[in-house]
Enzyme design. Structure first.
Site, PDB file in Angstrom:
ATOM      1  N   CYS A 191       0.839  -1.195   0.000  1.00 49.48           N
ATOM      2  CA  CYS A 191       0.000   0.000   0.000  1.00 49.48           C
ATOM      3  C   CYS A 191       0.880   1.253   0.000  1.00 49.48           C
ATOM      4  O   CYS A 191       1.994   1.243   0.519  1.00 49.48           O
ATOM      5  CB  CYS A 191      -0.951   0.099   1.194  1.00 49.48           C
ATOM      6  SG  CYS A 191      -2.033  -1.320   1.349  1.00 49.48           S
ATOM      7  N   ARG A 203       3.098   0.313  -5.326  1.00 45.94           N
ATOM      8  CA  ARG A 203       3.033  -0.317  -4.002  1.00 45.94           C
ATOM      9  C   ARG A 203       1.755  -1.127  -3.790  1.00 45.94           C
ATOM     10  O   ARG A 203       1.614  -1.815  -2.781  1.00 45.94           O
ATOM     11  CB  ARG A 203       3.136   0.749  -2.904  1.00 45.94           C
ATOM     12  CG  ARG A 203       4.407   1.553  -2.960  1.00 45.94           C
ATOM     13  CD  ARG A 203       4.422   2.603  -1.875  1.00 45.94           C
ATOM     14  NE  ARG A 203       4.554   2.013  -0.577  1.00 45.94           N
ATOM     15  CZ  ARG A 203       5.700   1.767   0.038  1.00 45.94           C
ATOM     16  NH1 ARG A 203       6.823   2.070  -0.553  1.00 45.94           N
ATOM     17  NH2 ARG A 203       5.723   1.240   1.228  1.00 45.94           N
ATOM     18  N   ASN A 207      -0.995   1.954   5.975  1.00 47.64           N
ATOM     19  CA  ASN A 207      -0.186   0.959   5.272  1.00 47.64           C
ATOM     20  C   ASN A 207       0.365   0.007   6.311  1.00 47.64           C
ATOM     21  O   ASN A 207       1.038   0.442   7.240  1.00 47.64           O
ATOM     22  CB  ASN A 207       0.960   1.671   4.538  1.00 47.64           C
ATOM     23  CG  ASN A 207       2.009   0.702   4.038  1.00 47.64           C
ATOM     24  OD1 ASN A 207       1.715  -0.450   3.743  1.00 47.64           O
ATOM     25  ND2 ASN A 207       3.242   1.171   3.941  1.00 47.64           N
ATOM     26  N   GLY A 208       0.065  -1.277   6.174  1.00 48.72           N
ATOM     27  CA  GLY A 208       0.624  -2.244   7.124  1.00 48.72           C
ATOM     28  C   GLY A 208      -0.436  -3.205   7.605  1.00 48.72           C
ATOM     29  O   GLY A 208      -1.496  -3.347   6.984  1.00 48.72           O
TER      30      GLY A 208
END
Ligand code: M6R
Length: 582
Positions: free
Chosen positions: A2, A27, A96-97
């Site tokens: 992301c 990404r 993100n993650g």
């Protein structure tokens, strides 16, 4: 995976966010979305790639956030696309993650209404739950609650503050005159500024009129120095090329020279560390892993030294062999690969010294290493790694020569190799490889063989072909064929033979003959012609640097196979450039 981006300033934020998202699309490209804020928060979300979209229907605003998604928790739907909102729609978050404890945290949010299947959605709800503390304190509290590697950005109707948190996933602040950018990667705002602050793990930034940094665990304020980065924005664009991939392949005319342009005393120091360590591990994933594997062979041949190559995701199985005398060389283009980071963390627990070869300064691996060597390949945007791989190989080769006390000789070899690659990468060469692609693109299976350092390169060639053309490609140690895989060979099955002009040549050609006898269509990647080859792609005779020159024609072949099979060579399905999940 992301990509996240935010803007606060006086320009039209949604255009800036949209441009940044297109740059961050490598990404993840399952879905994307933007939230802008004037007196209210407005949201726009779509499934699929951003493509050619140049405008979105959102009111003009001075603050906005955006997200491009590689789906992990929750399928690819509009509901699961970011940004996500609180129940009152006043808090918007991009993330993100992975939040490893999101199910547990969600149990305490019984009176909240969730509309997605994502882990991310708990963040705006948790902030909302704590908003009586004020936005800053609420975000700080939530940052401390989350487990796993994350970065997230928050905007809200509760204040004009832009707040971003880094907890294991990359985040960089870009600073221009009275305007601020936050993104997962620098190229997203390179059009506007080269002045940056890297956020470290467990840090957050609050942008009111100016940015202020805090450690969210201790609450302490942190002073940061602005860094001016050297990347040129043209480097991060396609220029005259149709795709990033072919641009980056062609850039290998210069990147080898940039990779080896290092402080020689530093190279010698690292080589000495490898020589003196009680066990050295080369660790990486995917292409970087194949480079490490080739490095093991190069070290054996040139420095007569055994190196342990381990795929990063398997490294924890070796923890029993680690001591404070062990050395880890971690190789990663992005510096953000979760498996490699985890391997580094395993090593660090045992007091292992970690040196990394990375392309992205300020990346997580850069921060976690005792020392990093930059490969200086410039931004690599195509998901398939090309120029970074050959630069990593060049550096490992240089280290092997330095370990053998032959640094000057190694450097000379690589300078000559760079010159040969420069001569090789011309239009006529590409046309010759394209003609091969036209012959074989309708085949479903393709095999590649190599020996010694060209064996991991055969594996690397397979990754390239698989990920961009979606053909079934497999690499083998040339001598292994007769132990099973040769049963796969039928009339006209394309088989690529990677040949080096050294002591391995004779054996590899014998194995190539075995393939030809079973009807294979043999493609020789070799400095010399041999009548065994049905199709010959000449490569320069680069001695020990043969793994570097041998993979380049296959990178070009993969590109043309992808085009002929009508796939996007830059953004292959199911993949993302940096794999920040386990
Ligand atoms: O950023 P890294 O070098 O750590 O990435 C490792 C792999 O994910 C990467 O090399 C991947 O295999 C590429 N898509 C291959 O082209």
């Amino acid at each position: 995976m992301c990509g996240i981006i935010a803007y606060k300033g006086n320009k039209n934020s949604t255009n800036i966010i949209l441009n940044g998202l297109k740059i961050l699309e490598y990404r993840g490209y399952d879905s994307w979305g933007v939230a802008s804020k004037n007196d209210k928060i407005h949201i726009f979300k779509e499934i699929g790639k951003i493509g050619e979209i140049n405008k979105i229907n959102l009111p003009n605003a001075k603050i906005a956030i955006g997200h491009t998604r590689w789906a992990t928790t929750g399928s690819i739907t509009k509901e699961n696309a970011h940004p996500h909102l609180s129940c009152d729609n006043k808090i918007a978050v991009v993330h993100n993650g992975i939040i490893e404890n999101y199910e547990e945290l969600k149990k305490n949010l019984k009176n909240h209404r969730f509309v997605s299947e994502t882990d991310t959605e708990i963040i705006p709800h948790l902030i909302e739950e704590n908003i009586n503390l004020g936005l800053f304190e609420a975000v700080k509290k939530v940052a401390n609650l989350l487990e796993g590697r994350s970065a997230f950005i928050v905007i809200s109707e509760y204040s004009d503050d832009l707040i971003a948190v880094r907890k294991g996933a990359p985040l960089i602040l870009g600073i221009s005159n009275d305007e601020y950018f936050i993104a997962s990667d620098i190229p997203a705002f390179l059009d506007y500024t080269k002045n940056v602050n890297y956020l470290d793990d467990n840090e957050m930034v609050v942008i009111k009129d100016n940015p202020t940094f805090f450690n969210f665990e201790t609450g302490d304020e942190i002073k940061k120095r602005i860094i001016t980065i050297e990347w040129d924005k043209e480097q991060a664009r396609k220029g005259r090329y149709d795709h990033y991939l072919i641009k980056e392949i062609m850039e290998q005319k210069e990147t080898i020279n940039r990779a080896i342009n290092q402080d020689e005393s530093e190279i010698q120091k690292i080589a000495n560390e490898i020589n003196n360590a009680f066990g050295t591990f080369f660790v990486g994933c995917g292409t970087a892993g194949k480079v490490c594997h080739a490095g093991e062979y190069l070290y054996s041949k040139i420095a007569k030294k055994h190196i342990n190559f381990v795929v990063a995701s398997e490294f924890s199985n070796y923890k029993h062999f680690l001591t404070d005398k062990t050395l880890m060389i971690a190789v990663s283009q992005s510096g953000e690969t979760a498996d490699t980071i985890e391997a580094i963390e395993t090593a660090k627990k045992q007091n292992v010294k970690v040196i990394s070869l990375i392309n992205v300064k300020g990346s997580s691996i850069n921060q976690k290493s005792d020392y990093s060597l930059l490969i200086n390949a410039g931004p690599e945007k195509a998901v398939a790694s090309t120029k970074a791989a050959t630069s990593q190989l060049a550096l490992l080769l240089l280290l092997a020569y330095a370990s053998a006390n032959r640094l000057k000789e190694g450097k000379l070899l690589l300078i000559e190799t760079a010159g040969m690659i420069n001569d090789m990468l011309n239009l006529r060469y590409e046309e010759h490889i394209k003609r091969l692609a036209e012959r074989i693109y309708e085949n479903e299976h393709l095999y590649i063989i190599g020996k010694a350092a060209n064996y991991p390169m055969a594996l690397e060639c397979a990754i390239k072909i698989q990920e961009i053309s979606y053909m079934h490609a497999e690499g083998f140690a040339a001598g292994e064929l007769k132990h099973g895989p040769i049963a796969l060979i039928e009339k006209s099955t394309p088989c690529i033979i990677l040949v080096a002009n050294d002591e391995t040549k004779k054996d590899v050609l014998v194995n190539a003959q075995e393939l030809k006898t079973r009807g294979a269509y043999t493609i020789g990647i070799s400095p010399e012609y041999n009548k065994i080859f049905d199709y010959w792609i000449k490569v320069p005779d680069a001695g020990d640097a043969s793994p570097i020159v041998n993979i380049i024609p296959i990178q070009i072949l993969s590109y043309h196979l992808a085009l002929l099979r009508k796939h996007d060579p830059d953004l292959p399905r199911n993949l993302a450039k940096s794999v920040t999940v386990k």
